[in-house]
Enzyme design. Structure first.
Site, PDB file in Angstrom:
ATOM      1  N   PRO A   2       0.902  -1.211   0.063  1.00 25.52           N
ATOM      2  CA  PRO A   2      -0.021   0.064   0.075  1.00 25.52           C
ATOM      3  C   PRO A   2       0.781   1.273  -0.548  1.00 25.52           C
ATOM      4  CG  PRO A   2      -0.363  -1.429   2.138  1.00 25.52           C
ATOM      5  CD  PRO A   2       0.974  -2.076   1.292  1.00 25.52           C
ATOM      6  N   GLU A   3       0.548   2.392  -1.290  1.00 23.01           N
ATOM      7  CA  GLU A   3       1.469   3.809  -0.675  1.00 23.01           C
ATOM      8  C   GLU A   3       0.228   4.565  -0.272  1.00 23.01           C
ATOM      9  OE1 GLU A   3       3.201   3.720  -4.441  1.00 23.01           O
ATOM     10  OE2 GLU A   3       3.532   2.249  -4.694  1.00 23.01           O
ATOM     11  N   LYS A  59       3.021   6.598   4.730  1.00 25.01           N
ATOM     12  CA  LYS A  59       2.096   5.555   4.637  1.00 25.01           C
ATOM     13  C   LYS A  59       1.740   4.774   5.436  1.00 25.01           C
ATOM     14  CE  LYS A  59       4.971   4.569   0.617  1.00 25.01           C
ATOM     15  NZ  LYS A  59       6.163   3.565  -0.136  1.00 25.01           N
ATOM     16  N   ARG A 108       2.875 -11.664   4.512  1.00 24.01           N
ATOM     17  CA  ARG A 108       4.446 -11.831   5.210  1.00 24.01           C
ATOM     18  C   ARG A 108       5.248 -11.259   6.165  1.00 24.01           C
ATOM     19  NH1 ARG A 108       7.007  -9.467  -1.196  1.00 24.01           N
ATOM     20  NH2 ARG A 108       8.676  -9.899  -0.130  1.00 24.01           N
ATOM     21  N   ARG A 256      14.501  -2.434  -7.491  1.00 27.39           N
ATOM     22  CA  ARG A 256      12.718  -2.643  -7.596  1.00 27.39           C
ATOM     23  C   ARG A 256      12.439  -2.292  -9.036  1.00 27.39           C
ATOM     24  NH1 ARG A 256      10.371  -0.371  -2.849  1.00 27.39           N
ATOM     25  NH2 ARG A 256       8.674  -1.975  -3.854  1.00 27.39           N
TER      26      ARG A 256
END
Length: 266
Positions: A2-3, A59, A108, A256
């Site tokens: 989530p950003e 965030k 995770r 990334r």
DNA sequence: AATGGGACCTGCGCGC
DNA sequence: TGCGCGCAGGTCCCAT
């Protein structure tokens, strides 16, 4: 995962759902996500308190409590908050006095929950750069001029600007027609202006569509965010650019996945 | 100061 | 069908 848009969506929904409610109990199914010296302090510290408000900083979600303390929640890559939850398959569940649950799920286990006396004292919060929406074109341009790093890497740096992540960095750069490997200081004034505008527009549109659900992220009620439909480059490697038909390229920047159009983005 | 790598974790999809 | 590999929206820490 989530950003800014996803966290903002959850923040807004959470405000509607839990402000004013009293926490009756906390069920800890996996203590790993509780970043407290003693998970028992977490549990005891929350019991009986009610929710005063919900904030977002970058965030990070902050749930303000009736005794002045706060519950800070970072969803990291796969964290989810679901309400009403069922108290099952969650890492941690909060039970309110009306019998409803708020579930924190996290495949995770990177997510973090922390009970703090003053959220403003958190090292993480102190290190955050400005919110994109608070920036002016002049200020942003000045900030870029001072940096020699690659623009995409810089956008991901939360001490530079807070809230942008890998997905929205890619989308905003595409829309501003700027190559992700450009040095920040090399952006012309016009490019810097375009970039800030596209960052704000992309984030606003994503908020409007309740975020992007690629995999794990869901809205508070468990529904997926619809902004994925509007992605132009993220995850589209090999597919034709929506403007020029050139295949979208994927490279690795700072570890990334980075997607861009090699023709449109200069 | 910038960049690259690895760490933290689980689970999915892909090619062989 | 099964296995190994690469990949994933975030952040921190270390080395060069």
């Amino acid at each position: 995962m989530p950003e800014l848009p996803e966290v903002e969506t959850v923040k807004r929904e959470l405000t509607q759902a839990i402000v004013g409610k009293k926490i009756d109990g906390v069920i800890i199914n996996n203590a790993k996500v509780i970043r407290q010296n003693n998970p028992k302090d977490f549990l005891e510290g929350l019991k009986g308190l009610s929710v005063k408000g919900v904030l977002r900083k970058g965030k990070l979600l902050i749930i303000e409590l009736s005794n002045g303390k706060a519950l800070a929640i970072h969803l990291k890559m796969t964290g989810q908050l679901v309400y009403p939850g069922d108290g099952l398959k969650s890492r941690v569940s909060f039970k309110f006095s009306d019998g409803k649950f708020m579930d924190f799920r996290d495949q995770r286990l990177f997510g973090e929950l922390c009970l703090v006396s003053n959220w403003k004292d958190l090292k993480f919060v102190k290190a955050l750069g400005p919110e994109p929406f608070d920036l002016t074109q002049d200020k942003f341009r000045q900030m870029l001029l001072e940096k020699n790093s690659k623009i995409k890497t810089l956008l991901l740096d939360q001490s530079f600007v807070s809230g942008i992540g890998n997905l929205y960095a890619a989308e905003a750069l595409f829309r501003a027609k700027i190559h992700p490997e450009r040095k920040a200081s090399s952006l012309a004034e016009k490019e810097a202006s375009a970039l800030l505008k596209e960052i704000k527009d992309t984030l606003s549109e994503a908020i409007k569509y309740k975020g992007s659900s690629i995999d794990q992220y869901v809205q508070l009620d468990g529904q997926r965010g619809e902004y994925v439909k509007f992605h132009k480059v993220y995850g589209r490697q090999g597919k034709p650019c929506l403007i020029c038909k050139m295949p979208i390229k994927r490279i690795s920047l700072g570890g990334r996945g980075t997607y861009f159009c090699p023709r449109c983005q200069k």
